[in-house]
Design an enzyme around this catalytic site. Structure first.
Site, PDB file in Angstrom:
ATOM      1  N   GLU A 191       0.730  -1.065  -0.034  1.00 24.39           N
ATOM      2  CA  GLU A 191       0.047   0.145  -0.174  1.00 24.39           C
ATOM      3  C   GLU A 191       0.793   1.368   0.095  1.00 24.39           C
ATOM      4  O   GLU A 191       0.405   2.443  -0.165  1.00 24.39           O
ATOM      5  CB  GLU A 191      -0.903   0.083   1.289  1.00 24.39           C
ATOM      6  CG  GLU A 191      -1.983  -1.040   1.160  1.00 24.39           C
ATOM      7  CD  GLU A 191      -2.754  -1.388   2.399  1.00 24.39           C
ATOM      8  OE1 GLU A 191      -3.851  -1.686   2.295  1.00 24.39           O
ATOM      9  OE2 GLU A 191      -2.241  -0.833   3.691  1.00 24.39           O
ATOM     10  N   ASP A 193     -11.565  -6.482  -2.325  1.00 28.95           N
ATOM     11  CA  ASP A 193     -12.459  -7.661  -2.057  1.00 28.95           C
ATOM     12  C   ASP A 193     -13.823  -7.114  -1.511  1.00 28.95           C
ATOM     13  O   ASP A 193     -14.054  -5.885  -1.374  1.00 28.95           O
ATOM     14  CB  ASP A 193     -12.009  -8.536  -1.029  1.00 28.95           C
ATOM     15  CG  ASP A 193     -11.993  -7.860   0.328  1.00 28.95           C
ATOM     16  OD1 ASP A 193     -12.655  -8.422   1.196  1.00 28.95           O
ATOM     17  OD2 ASP A 193     -10.672  -7.119   0.468  1.00 28.95           O
TER      18      ASP A 193
END
EC number: 3.2.2.9
Length: 243
Positions: free
Chosen positions: A12, A203
């Site tokens: 990230e 997700d």
């Protein structure tokens, strides 16, 4: 202005760290803080680690030791908006804890004593993120959808249907769920520092497995990192309005 950028996991923040110029690193309290410039904007980047305590501690150090003017929390999240897909983006309109319950003492669900039920991002940071998303959609070569909505935080990776159902019941407007944002927001409130949480979906909560999360984490990291770069460009040379 100097931006503080926080991501929980290495993917990230890796893209942003690679793009740093005039970079130097400082070790403190088990964290590595990467200082430098991204496209001419002063930044400090830190990988906080996963979870609320790690995120809050990293945020407090980032603000107090490195004197950043605002904080951007970037990374991945599970989607709760049925209209969104993996790779789409949620910008915080508010951030709440989903795993806090002191309603027996008269507090709202998700509210801690001496704190608001919802932590509110700075309007200028949200506006810059929205403009950055427009740029991202034009350059990414794909249709990236973005919404501004409620992001909730808790120390749970939601795969169990009962956890998903409880979260939906308590927070029916929730757009995304993750594990750091509200803790970062609480630290920012305590230290009087503007913030925004930006999450790209890796997700869909309750429907996808941890395997799918890992598979799509890279997509989420690419999109959220590019959005941060676009956002910094929007804020370059500007001063945030009074909250």
């Amino acid at each position: 202005m100097k931006a503080g950028i926080i991501g929980a996991m290495e993917p990230e923040v890796a893209i942003l760290k690679e793009k740093l110029t005039d970079a130097k690193s400082t070790e403190h309290a088990g964290y590595t803080f990467h200082q430098g410039q991204l496209d001419g904007s002063d930044v400090v980047i830190v990988q906080s680690g996963i979870g609320k305590v790690a995120a809050a501690l990293a945020t407090a150090i980032l603000i107090d030791r490195f004197q950043v003017d605002y904080v951007v929390n970037t990374g991945s999240a599970g989607g709760f908006d049925a209209s969104l897909k993996v790779g789409d983006i949620v910008v915080s309109s508010e951030v709440r804890y989903h795993d806090v319950d002191l309603t027996a003492f008269g507090y709202e669900i998700g509210q801690l004593p001496a704190n608001p039920a919802a932590f509110m991002p700075h309007d200028d940071l949200v506006a810059a993120a929205k403009k950055g998303i427009e740029q991202l959609s034009q350059t990414a070569g794909e249709n990236i959808k973005a919404v501004t909505g409620l992001i909730t935080t808790g120390d749970t990776f939601m795969t169990k249907e009962e956890d998903v159902a409880k979260a939906r019941a308590n927070f029916p407007t929730m757009a995304a769920v993750e594990m750091e944002g509200a803790a970062i927001a609480q630290a920012c409130l305590q230290l009087k520092t503007p913030f925004v949480v930006i999450r790209s979906l890796s997700d869909i909560a309750g429907k996808e497995s941890p395997h799918t999360f890992e598979e799509y984490l890279e997509t989420a990291a690419v999109n959220s990192s590019q959005l941060v770069l676009n956002m910094l460009g929007q804020l370059k040379g500007k001063v945030l309005s009074a909250a």
